[in-house]
Design a protein around this motif. Structure first.
Motif, PDB file in Angstrom:
ATOM      1  N   TRP A  65      60.389  78.759  48.352  1.00 53.30           N
ATOM      2  CA  TRP A  65      58.978  79.133  48.376  1.00 53.30           C
ATOM      3  C   TRP A  65      58.589  79.728  47.024  1.00 53.30           C
ATOM      4  O   TRP A  65      59.329  80.504  46.432  1.00 53.30           O
ATOM      5  CB  TRP A  65      58.694  80.150  49.476  1.00 53.30           C
ATOM      6  CG  TRP A  65      58.492  79.521  50.837  1.00 53.30           C
ATOM      7  CD1 TRP A  65      59.438  79.326  51.795  1.00 53.30           C
ATOM      8  CD2 TRP A  65      57.268  79.022  51.359  1.00 53.30           C
ATOM      9  NE1 TRP A  65      58.894  78.726  52.894  1.00 53.30           N
ATOM     10  CE2 TRP A  65      57.539  78.533  52.662  1.00 53.30           C
ATOM     11  CE3 TRP A  65      55.967  78.927  50.881  1.00 53.30           C
ATOM     12  CZ2 TRP A  65      56.568  77.959  53.470  1.00 53.30           C
ATOM     13  CZ3 TRP A  65      54.991  78.361  51.691  1.00 53.30           C
ATOM     14  CH2 TRP A  65      55.282  77.887  52.967  1.00 53.30           C
ATOM     15  N   ARG A  67      55.188  81.362  44.547  1.00 58.01           N
ATOM     16  CA  ARG A  67      53.845  81.957  44.523  1.00 58.01           C
ATOM     17  C   ARG A  67      53.006  81.178  43.514  1.00 58.01           C
ATOM     18  O   ARG A  67      53.286  81.177  42.319  1.00 58.01           O
ATOM     19  CB  ARG A  67      53.925  83.431  44.110  1.00 58.01           C
ATOM     20  CG  ARG A  67      52.571  84.138  44.091  1.00 58.01           C
ATOM     21  CD  ARG A  67      52.036  84.314  45.484  1.00 58.01           C
ATOM     22  NE  ARG A  67      50.670  84.823  45.477  1.00 58.01           N
ATOM     23  CZ  ARG A  67      50.361  86.117  45.488  1.00 58.01           C
ATOM     24  NH1 ARG A  67      51.323  87.031  45.472  1.00 58.01           N
ATOM     25  NH2 ARG A  67      49.104  86.488  45.520  1.00 58.01           N
ATOM     26  N   ILE A  77      59.701  83.000  45.223  1.00 64.32           N
ATOM     27  CA  ILE A  77      59.719  84.115  46.166  1.00 64.32           C
ATOM     28  C   ILE A  77      61.125  84.250  46.764  1.00 64.32           C
ATOM     29  O   ILE A  77      61.722  85.325  46.729  1.00 64.32           O
ATOM     30  CB  ILE A  77      58.677  83.911  47.277  1.00 64.32           C
ATOM     31  CG1 ILE A  77      57.270  83.861  46.678  1.00 64.32           C
ATOM     32  CG2 ILE A  77      58.772  85.017  48.318  1.00 64.32           C
ATOM     33  CD1 ILE A  77      56.196  83.526  47.682  1.00 64.32           C
ATOM     34  N   GLU A  97      58.770  89.345  52.534  1.00 65.42           N
ATOM     35  CA  GLU A  97      58.795  87.920  52.875  1.00 65.42           C
ATOM     36  C   GLU A  97      60.096  87.552  53.601  1.00 65.42           C
ATOM     37  O   GLU A  97      61.167  88.086  53.288  1.00 65.42           O
ATOM     38  CB  GLU A  97      58.667  87.056  51.610  1.00 65.42           C
ATOM     39  CG  GLU A  97      57.335  87.253  50.864  1.00 65.42           C
ATOM     40  CD  GLU A  97      57.381  88.380  49.853  1.00 65.42           C
ATOM     41  OE1 GLU A  97      56.397  88.578  49.127  1.00 65.42           O
ATOM     42  OE2 GLU A  97      58.421  89.065  49.797  1.00 65.42           O
ATOM     43  N   ASP A 114      47.841  89.668  48.021  1.00 64.45           N
ATOM     44  CA  ASP A 114      48.573  88.512  48.544  1.00 64.45           C
ATOM     45  C   ASP A 114      47.698  87.270  48.642  1.00 64.45           C
ATOM     46  O   ASP A 114      48.199  86.181  48.951  1.00 64.45           O
ATOM     47  CB  ASP A 114      49.154  88.830  49.927  1.00 64.45           C
ATOM     48  CG  ASP A 114      50.227  89.906  49.863  1.00 64.45           C
ATOM     49  OD1 ASP A 114      50.963  89.941  48.855  1.00 64.45           O
ATOM     50  OD2 ASP A 114      50.324  90.707  50.807  1.00 64.45           O
ATOM     51  N   TYR A 118      50.431  79.262  47.986  1.00 63.21           N
ATOM     52  CA  TYR A 118      51.881  79.336  48.210  1.00 63.21           C
ATOM     53  C   TYR A 118      52.417  77.908  48.332  1.00 63.21           C
ATOM     54  O   TYR A 118      51.829  77.084  49.048  1.00 63.21           O
ATOM     55  CB  TYR A 118      52.200  80.132  49.477  1.00 63.21           C
ATOM     56  CG  TYR A 118      51.872  81.604  49.351  1.00 63.21           C
ATOM     57  CD1 TYR A 118      52.870  82.530  49.042  1.00 63.21           C
ATOM     58  CD2 TYR A 118      50.578  82.073  49.528  1.00 63.21           C
ATOM     59  CE1 TYR A 118      52.576  83.877  48.920  1.00 63.21           C
ATOM     60  CE2 TYR A 118      50.274  83.408  49.412  1.00 63.21           C
ATOM     61  CZ  TYR A 118      51.274  84.312  49.102  1.00 63.21           C
ATOM     62  OH  TYR A 118      50.974  85.647  48.975  1.00 63.21           O
ATOM     63  N   THR A 133      51.573  72.609  49.371  1.00 66.08           N
ATOM     64  CA  THR A 133      50.929  73.872  49.005  1.00 66.08           C
ATOM     65  C   THR A 133      49.887  74.248  50.053  1.00 66.08           C
ATOM     66  O   THR A 133      49.126  73.392  50.523  1.00 66.08           O
ATOM     67  CB  THR A 133      50.252  73.761  47.628  1.00 66.08           C
ATOM     68  OG1 THR A 133      51.244  73.444  46.636  1.00 66.08           O
ATOM     69  CG2 THR A 133      49.581  75.074  47.237  1.00 66.08           C
TER      70      THR A 133
END
Length: 362
Positions: A65, A67, A77, A97, A114, A118, A133
């Protein structure tokens, strides 16, 4: 007897059979592979959010994953290895996370920071990668509203215009209360030609319809009559008056100090001039036979000019240090000789030349 048309049927396939075969092949053909997707989601600040992944390929080694919208290694992440079920945090890991075995990403207690994109990348055993995404939108607020302008004092007859602002997503809705009485919902409040009756508390309430939160701010407004309005609050005026009085007191004290210092310096110089010893003729002795020593009078202080309170000094006619306009009688004491100028007088010893002037005879 055999029909003549029989051999023709043995060597040919009817068109109806061919059409049926094509239809069966079309029905049995494998479906196209579904595309990997990440579901976008809206969330309220402070809640837990799960970014779901759909159409995950089979025979995967793991997930990663990121950001943002790209698979940049500096924005990883975390990664998850399926076989060992190992979780590997990356540079962008915040501690909130978690990656589930199905590839979904859990974010705990989301904040406004946040909000954004992602990206999830799935790595197959053939070392081929597939990525998708999704977007997270965080609702927050409202924050404590601010009321502009900052002025709190107005003169009668002026127009009162107040605006309320609060950071909120989605934008906040505003309601005004004047002395507890609700007004029409608006962000800007306008009252023309205000009077003293318009003085009181003005409350702005900001409301977020998604988060359900309310925040308020109260501002007190004072309206003066035209002949009573000074333009400055009472505290400001009192501070100015006190400051002026302090400056005047400091200036007076400094003036008194400088005056006394200058007066004392001038008196000291004058006293030294008046008591300077008279010149004597070399080889001559004292004019009399007195043997008492000559004493110096203390310096006289000037008492002319204004006096400062508390100094304890002033003109007094009977003061021994005050100036006397009537000349005094000349002293009958003999004038001692300068060092080295003494002579021998009959019946008395000869003075030493080393005896200081004014300290008497030996």
């Amino acid at each position: 007897m055999e029909s003549p048309s029989a051999p023709a049927h043995r060597g040919r396939v009817p068109w109806q059979g061919l059409l049926l075969a094509v239809s069966l092949l079309t029905f049995w053909s494998p479906p196209t592979t579904a595309q990997l997707t990440v579901a976008s989601i809206n969330a309220t600040e402070g809640k837990d959010v799960l970014l779901l992944v759909h159409n995950v390929p089979e025979d995967l080694l793991g997930y990663s994953w990121y950001r943002g919208e790209s698979s940049d290694n500096t924005r990883v992440i975390a990664a998850y290895v399926i076989q060992s079920q190992k979780f590997i945090p990356g540079p962008a890991y915040s501690g909130r996370e978690t990656i589930h075995p199905n590839g979904s990403l859990l974010l705990q207690k989301v904040t406004l920071n946040d909000t954004g994109y992602y990206t999830m990348q799935a790595l197959q055993e053939t070392l081929q990668g597939d990525k998708a995404t999704g977007q997270l939108h965080v609702y927050h607020g409202p924050d404590a509203p601010s009321i502009l302008p900052s002025d709190s004092h107005y003169s009668a007859g002026a127009n009162l215009r107040l605006s309320c602002h609060a950071a909120s997503n989605p934008p906040a809705q505003y309601i005004w209360l004047i002395n507890g009485r609700p007004q029409q919902p608006t962000q800007e409040l306008f009252i023309p030609s205000i009077t003293a009756n318009d003085s009181g508390s003005y409350t702005c309430i900001a409301h977020n319809s998604v988060t359900g939160l309310n925040r308020t701010t109260v501002k007190n407004i004072t309206v003066y009559a035209e002949n009573d309005y000074t333009g400055y609050p009472v505290g400001t005026i009192a501070g100015i008056v006190i400051g002026v009085l302090v400056l005047v007191a400091l200036g007076t004290a400094l003036g008194c100090f400088m005056y006394h210092r200058r007066t004392r310096r001038d008196s000291d110089k004058q006293g030294l001039t008046e008591h300077r010893p008279p010149a004597s003729t070399p080889g001559q002795g004292p004019s009399g036979a007195s043997t008492s020593p000559v004493s110096l009078s203390p310096p006289r202080l000037s008492t002319q000019g204004p006096s400062c309170a508390g100094s304890g000094q002033g003109h007094h006619p009977t003061s021994p240090h005050s100036r006397d306009p009537v000349p005094r009688a000349a002293s009958k004491r003999p004038t001692p000789p300068w060092p080295g100028g003494g002579t021998h007088i009959k019946g008395r010893p000869k003075e030493s030349a080393l005896v200081p002037w004014g300290l008497g005879w030996s």
